[in-house]
Design a protein around this motif. Structure first.
Motif, PDB file in Angstrom:
ATOM      1  N   THR A  62      21.945 -99.434 -28.258  1.00 62.23           N
ATOM      2  CA  THR A  62      20.960 -99.388 -29.344  1.00 62.23           C
ATOM      3  C   THR A  62      21.602 -99.766 -30.674  1.00 62.23           C
ATOM      4  O   THR A  62      20.994-100.457 -31.494  1.00 62.23           O
ATOM      5  CB  THR A  62      20.315 -97.992 -29.463  1.00 62.23           C
ATOM      6  OG1 THR A  62      21.338 -96.986 -29.542  1.00 62.23           O
ATOM      7  CG2 THR A  62      19.417 -97.711 -28.281  1.00 62.23           C
ATOM      8  N   LEU A  63      22.842 -99.328 -30.880  1.00 59.03           N
ATOM      9  CA  LEU A  63      23.548 -99.712 -32.113  1.00 59.03           C
ATOM     10  C   LEU A  63      23.769-101.214 -32.152  1.00 59.03           C
ATOM     11  O   LEU A  63      23.595-101.855 -33.196  1.00 59.03           O
ATOM     12  CB  LEU A  63      24.888 -98.980 -32.200  1.00 59.03           C
ATOM     13  CG  LEU A  63      25.767 -99.330 -33.405  1.00 59.03           C
ATOM     14  CD1 LEU A  63      25.052 -98.996 -34.706  1.00 59.03           C
ATOM     15  CD2 LEU A  63      27.111 -98.610 -33.329  1.00 59.03           C
ATOM     16  N   ARG A  93      23.875 -95.125 -26.770  1.00 61.31           N
ATOM     17  CA  ARG A  93      24.230 -95.256 -28.184  1.00 61.31           C
ATOM     18  C   ARG A  93      24.793 -96.643 -28.502  1.00 61.31           C
ATOM     19  O   ARG A  93      24.387 -97.271 -29.482  1.00 61.31           O
ATOM     20  CB  ARG A  93      25.258 -94.180 -28.566  1.00 61.31           C
ATOM     21  CG  ARG A  93      25.908 -94.360 -29.929  1.00 61.31           C
ATOM     22  CD  ARG A  93      24.905 -94.442 -31.047  1.00 61.31           C
ATOM     23  NE  ARG A  93      25.534 -94.645 -32.353  1.00 61.31           N
ATOM     24  CZ  ARG A  93      24.886 -94.993 -33.453  1.00 61.31           C
ATOM     25  NH1 ARG A  93      23.576 -95.194 -33.418  1.00 61.31           N
ATOM     26  NH2 ARG A  93      25.528 -95.160 -34.590  1.00 61.31           N
ATOM     27  N   PRO A 102      18.556 -92.965 -27.776  1.00 60.06           N
ATOM     28  CA  PRO A 102      19.462 -92.555 -26.686  1.00 60.06           C
ATOM     29  C   PRO A 102      19.242 -91.108 -26.244  1.00 60.06           C
ATOM     30  O   PRO A 102      19.428 -90.786 -25.062  1.00 60.06           O
ATOM     31  CB  PRO A 102      20.858 -92.734 -27.294  1.00 60.06           C
ATOM     32  CG  PRO A 102      20.672 -93.706 -28.402  1.00 60.06           C
ATOM     33  CD  PRO A 102      19.316 -93.418 -28.954  1.00 60.06           C
ATOM     34  N   GLU A 103      18.857 -90.232 -27.196  1.00 56.45           N
ATOM     35  CA  GLU A 103      18.588 -88.840 -26.841  1.00 56.45           C
ATOM     36  C   GLU A 103      17.385 -88.759 -25.901  1.00 56.45           C
ATOM     37  O   GLU A 103      17.419 -88.050 -24.885  1.00 56.45           O
ATOM     38  CB  GLU A 103      18.319 -88.013 -28.113  1.00 56.45           C
ATOM     39  CG  GLU A 103      19.404 -88.074 -29.166  1.00 56.45           C
ATOM     40  CD  GLU A 103      20.659 -87.349 -28.749  1.00 56.45           C
ATOM     41  OE1 GLU A 103      20.568 -86.426 -27.904  1.00 56.45           O
ATOM     42  OE2 GLU A 103      21.743 -87.696 -29.256  1.00 56.45           O
ATOM     43  N   TRP A 142      24.588 -90.864 -22.535  1.00 50.35           N
ATOM     44  CA  TRP A 142      24.354 -90.931 -23.981  1.00 50.35           C
ATOM     45  C   TRP A 142      25.176 -92.030 -24.640  1.00 50.35           C
ATOM     46  O   TRP A 142      24.670 -92.793 -25.454  1.00 50.35           O
ATOM     47  CB  TRP A 142      24.683 -89.591 -24.649  1.00 50.35           C
ATOM     48  CG  TRP A 142      24.473 -89.659 -26.138  1.00 50.35           C
ATOM     49  CD1 TRP A 142      23.301 -89.473 -26.812  1.00 50.35           C
ATOM     50  CD2 TRP A 142      25.463 -89.979 -27.139  1.00 50.35           C
ATOM     51  NE1 TRP A 142      23.497 -89.652 -28.167  1.00 50.35           N
ATOM     52  CE2 TRP A 142      24.807 -89.962 -28.385  1.00 50.35           C
ATOM     53  CE3 TRP A 142      26.816 -90.276 -27.087  1.00 50.35           C
ATOM     54  CZ2 TRP A 142      25.475 -90.223 -29.586  1.00 50.35           C
ATOM     55  CZ3 TRP A 142      27.481 -90.540 -28.278  1.00 50.35           C
ATOM     56  CH2 TRP A 142      26.819 -90.516 -29.502  1.00 50.35           C
ATOM     57  N   LEU A 143      26.449 -92.127 -24.302  1.00 50.37           N
ATOM     58  CA  LEU A 143      27.316 -93.103 -24.956  1.00 50.37           C
ATOM     59  C   LEU A 143      26.833 -94.525 -24.699  1.00 50.37           C
ATOM     60  O   LEU A 143      26.781 -95.343 -25.625  1.00 50.37           O
ATOM     61  CB  LEU A 143      28.760 -92.950 -24.492  1.00 50.37           C
ATOM     62  CG  LEU A 143      29.752 -93.938 -25.129  1.00 50.37           C
ATOM     63  CD1 LEU A 143      29.807 -93.736 -26.637  1.00 50.37           C
ATOM     64  CD2 LEU A 143      31.136 -93.806 -24.519  1.00 50.37           C
ATOM     65  N   ASN A 183      26.066 -89.130 -38.354  1.00 46.45           N
ATOM     66  CA  ASN A 183      25.761 -90.532 -38.587  1.00 46.45           C
ATOM     67  C   ASN A 183      24.529 -90.703 -39.472  1.00 46.45           C
ATOM     68  O   ASN A 183      24.492 -91.590 -40.328  1.00 46.45           O
ATOM     69  CB  ASN A 183      25.558 -91.247 -37.250  1.00 46.45           C
ATOM     70  CG  ASN A 183      25.508 -92.747 -37.405  1.00 46.45           C
ATOM     71  OD1 ASN A 183      24.428 -93.337 -37.443  1.00 46.45           O
ATOM     72  ND2 ASN A 183      26.674 -93.382 -37.505  1.00 46.45           N
ATOM     73  N   TYR A 195      27.291 -85.801 -33.627  1.00 49.68           N
ATOM     74  CA  TYR A 195      27.417 -87.213 -33.979  1.00 49.68           C
ATOM     75  C   TYR A 195      26.125 -87.706 -34.628  1.00 49.68           C
ATOM     76  O   TYR A 195      26.167 -88.440 -35.624  1.00 49.68           O
ATOM     77  CB  TYR A 195      27.730 -88.042 -32.738  1.00 49.68           C
ATOM     78  CG  TYR A 195      27.814 -89.531 -33.002  1.00 49.68           C
ATOM     79  CD1 TYR A 195      29.042 -90.148 -33.229  1.00 49.68           C
ATOM     80  CD2 TYR A 195      26.668 -90.321 -33.056  1.00 49.68           C
ATOM     81  CE1 TYR A 195      29.116 -91.511 -33.491  1.00 49.68           C
ATOM     82  CE2 TYR A 195      26.727 -91.681 -33.323  1.00 49.68           C
ATOM     83  CZ  TYR A 195      27.954 -92.272 -33.533  1.00 49.68           C
ATOM     84  OH  TYR A 195      28.007 -93.617 -33.812  1.00 49.68           O
ATOM     85  N   VAL A 196      24.992 -87.316 -34.082  1.00 51.37           N
ATOM     86  CA  VAL A 196      23.697 -87.759 -34.601  1.00 51.37           C
ATOM     87  C   VAL A 196      23.508 -87.310 -36.042  1.00 51.37           C
ATOM     88  O   VAL A 196      23.155 -88.119 -36.916  1.00 51.37           O
ATOM     89  CB  VAL A 196      22.550 -87.233 -33.711  1.00 51.37           C
ATOM     90  CG1 VAL A 196      21.194 -87.433 -34.396  1.00 51.37           C
ATOM     91  CG2 VAL A 196      22.550 -87.943 -32.370  1.00 51.37           C
ATOM     92  N   LEU A 221      19.202 -93.484 -33.322  1.00 50.51           N
ATOM     93  CA  LEU A 221      19.873 -92.243 -32.943  1.00 50.51           C
ATOM     94  C   LEU A 221      19.002 -91.408 -31.999  1.00 50.51           C
ATOM     95  O   LEU A 221      19.513 -90.730 -31.111  1.00 50.51           O
ATOM     96  CB  LEU A 221      20.212 -91.428 -34.203  1.00 50.51           C
ATOM     97  CG  LEU A 221      21.326 -91.995 -35.087  1.00 50.51           C
ATOM     98  CD1 LEU A 221      21.364 -91.262 -36.423  1.00 50.51           C
ATOM     99  CD2 LEU A 221      22.676 -91.910 -34.391  1.00 50.51           C
ATOM    100  N   CYS A 275      27.515 -84.824 -29.006  1.00 46.61           N
ATOM    101  CA  CYS A 275      26.527 -85.891 -29.203  1.00 46.61           C
ATOM    102  C   CYS A 275      25.564 -85.542 -30.329  1.00 46.61           C
ATOM    103  O   CYS A 275      25.238 -86.396 -31.171  1.00 46.61           O
ATOM    104  CB  CYS A 275      25.747 -86.143 -27.912  1.00 46.61           C
ATOM    105  SG  CYS A 275      26.753 -86.683 -26.519  1.00 46.61           S
TER     106      CYS A 275
END
Length: 277
Positions: free
Chosen positions: A210-211, A207, A190-191, A203-204, A168, A164-165, A187, A161
Motif C-alpha cells: 500500500t505504501l 503495509r 493493511p489493518e 501486516w508487513l 507514522n 507503527y500506525v 495505514l 504494528c
C-alpha cells in the motif's frame, strides 16, 4: 461543513477499497506484481514535477526499488522456479528487507528531528530497536498444496504494528498535513486486510504494497489534494500532544520488550531443566 465531511468519507472509503483490492491482486497474481513496479519506475520523469525535497526523493527510491526486489524474492520462492534465482531462496534477502524497513523508519525519524517533532522522532527509534529479527520471525510462505502466493510473512507483534500506525500518522501530520487523510487510508487498509484474512503475519506485506502504490501515485501526479486535502486539520498543540502520547505508548512498549528479552534466558534455562536437559 457536512458536505466536506461527506466528501472525506466518500473519497477515503473509495481509496481504502482500492487499496484492499490492490493487496488482493498483488498477493495472488504473480504476472501482475512481477512487472507492475518495474514498469512503475518508468514514471521517473514525472517525479521531477511532483517531488520537492530530499525526503520525498529518498522515500520514493527507498520504497519503489525494494518493492521490485520483494517481487523477485517472492517469485523465487513460489515453488515453480526451482532453478531460477536460487540465492533468493536463502535468508539474506530477508535481512535486506529488514534493513529497508529500518531505513524507511529512520528517514521519517530524521525528518521529525529536523522539524522539531522530537517526541515522535524518539518513537521512530524505539520502533527500529524493537523490530523482530529475520532469523526466526521473517519468511516467505511456501506452496500449501493448492496455492503458491509466496507471501512475505513477518511475525510482528500486533502491538508493534499498531504503534507503527500511530507513529507514522503523527509523522505525516507534522511533515505535510495536506496528505494526512490519504496516509490514514494506506495505514488502515493493511489493518482491515489482515483482519479479514485473520492473519496478523500479513501486516508487513500489506503495509509495503500500500505504501508503494501510494508513493508511486504521489510521485507521478497529485490526485490527493483535490480529493482529500487535509491541510486545515493541522494544529500545533495536536502535533505536540500526539507526539507526547506516542512517546508514552512507545516507551511502555520498549520497557515491555526489554523485560521480555531479559526474561527469555531464564525461560529457556528452566524449560531445559524441566525436561532434564
Amino acid at each position: 461543513m457536512l458536505t466536506t465531511v461527506l466528501s472525506f468519507i466518500v473519497s477515503m472509503s473509495v481509496y481504502i477499497l482500492f487499496l484492499f483490492l490492490f493487496l488482493e491482486y498483488t498477493r495472488e497474481k504473480q504476472s501482475f506484481y512481477k512487472w507492475f513496479f518495474i514498469l512503475a519506475l518508468a514514471t521517473l520523469p514525472l517525479w521531477f514535477y511532483n517531488l520537492d525535497s530530499w525526503f520525498r526523493w529518498a522515500k520514493s527510491f527507498s520504497v519503489l526499488i525494494p518493492i521490485c526486489f520483494v517481487s523477485f524474492v517472492r517469485i523465487s520462492n513460489d515453488g515453480s522456479h526451482k532453478d531460477v534465482m536460487m540465492s533468493l531462496k536463502k535468508k539474506w534477502p530477508l535481512w535486506i528487507l529488514y534493513l529497508v524497513l529500518n531505513l524507511n523508519i529512520l528517514e521519517a525519524t530524521m525528518h521529525d528531528f529536523e522539524v522539531g517533532n522530537i517526541f515522535n522522532a524518539i518513537c521512530g527509534l524505539i520502533l527500529c530497536i524493537t523490530i523482530p529479527l529475520p532469523t526466526k520471525h521473517w519468511r516467505i510462505g511456501k506452496n500449501d498444496g493448492k496455492n503458491s502466493f509466496a507471501e512475505l510473512i513477518a511475525d510482528l507483534p500486533l502491538a508493534w504494528c499498531l504503534l507503527y500506525v500511530t507513529w507514522n500518522a503523527a509523522f505525516v501530520y507534522g511533515e505535510n498535513t495536506t496528505f494526512v487523510a490519504s496516509s490514514i487510508c494506506i495505514l488502515i487498509a493493511p489493518e482491515i486486510w489482515m483482519l479479514v484474512k485473520r492473519r496478523t503475519d500479513l501486516w508487513l506485506m500489506g503495509r509495503i504494497y500500500t505504501l508503494a502504490i501510494h508513493i508511486l501515485i504521489r510521485a507521478s501526479y497529485d490526485i490527493f489534494t483535490p480529493l482529500m486535502d487535509s491541510t486545515l486539520w493541522f494544529n500545533e498543540s495536536v502535533l505536540y500532544y500526539w507526539g507526547l502520547v506516542n512517546l508514552i505508548l512507545h516507551g511502555g512498549y520498549l520497557i515491555y520488550w526489554a523485560l521480555k528479552l531479559m526474561n527469555k534466558p531464564y525461560v529457556i534455562k528452566h524449560s531445559a531443566e524441566a525436561y532434564g536437559y
